[in-house]
Design a protein around this motif. Structure first.
Motif, PDB file in Angstrom:
ATOM      1  N   ARG A   4       0.967  -1.408   0.244  1.00 43.23           N
ATOM      2  CA  ARG A   4      -0.210  -0.333   0.056  1.00 43.23           C
ATOM      3  C   ARG A   4       1.092   1.496  -0.148  1.00 43.23           C
ATOM      4  O   ARG A   4       0.772   2.215  -0.771  1.00 43.23           O
ATOM      5  N   TRP A   5       1.566   0.957   0.780  1.00 45.60           N
ATOM      6  CA  TRP A   5       2.806   2.592   0.714  1.00 45.60           C
ATOM      7  C   TRP A   5       3.661   2.750  -0.708  1.00 45.60           C
ATOM      8  O   TRP A   5       3.719   3.838  -1.172  1.00 45.60           O
ATOM      9  N   ASP A  22       1.905   1.587  -3.793  1.00 45.25           N
ATOM     10  CA  ASP A  22       1.415   2.379  -4.394  1.00 45.25           C
ATOM     11  C   ASP A  22       1.146   3.791  -4.096  1.00 45.25           C
ATOM     12  O   ASP A  22       0.717   4.257  -5.019  1.00 45.25           O
ATOM     13  N   ASP A  23       1.055   4.531  -2.894  1.00 43.68           N
ATOM     14  CA  ASP A  23       1.221   5.383  -2.317  1.00 43.68           C
ATOM     15  C   ASP A  23       2.165   6.850  -3.249  1.00 43.68           C
ATOM     16  O   ASP A  23       1.446   7.549  -3.836  1.00 43.68           O
TER      17      ASP A  23
END
Length: 64
Positions: free
Chosen positions: A20-21, A23-24
């Motif tokens: 997720r990190w 992707d961010d």
């Protein structure tokens, strides 16, 4: 700089959080893991940060 493959066993929840990190930050999972490891090494004084980002501005000559 050469790269070396390394198998990594990691907790599924930790892996999902790093994904997720990544992707961010618009990075691949591999690049994010490398970024986190490098940052930790620099903060702990284990390595010096030597990578520099250089931007070269090229002025275009006027067209004739």
């Amino acid at each position: 700089m050469s790269k070396k493959a390394f198998p990594l066993r990691i907790n599924a929840d930790v892996l999902a959080a790093i994904q997720r990190w990544a992707d961010d930050d618009l990075r691949s999972l591999n690049a994010q893991i490398e970024y986190v490891l490098r940052d930790a090494l620099v903060k702990q004084g284990r390595v010096k940060l030597v990578q520099k980002v250089l931007t070269e501005v090229i002025e275009n000559e006027p067209k004739k």
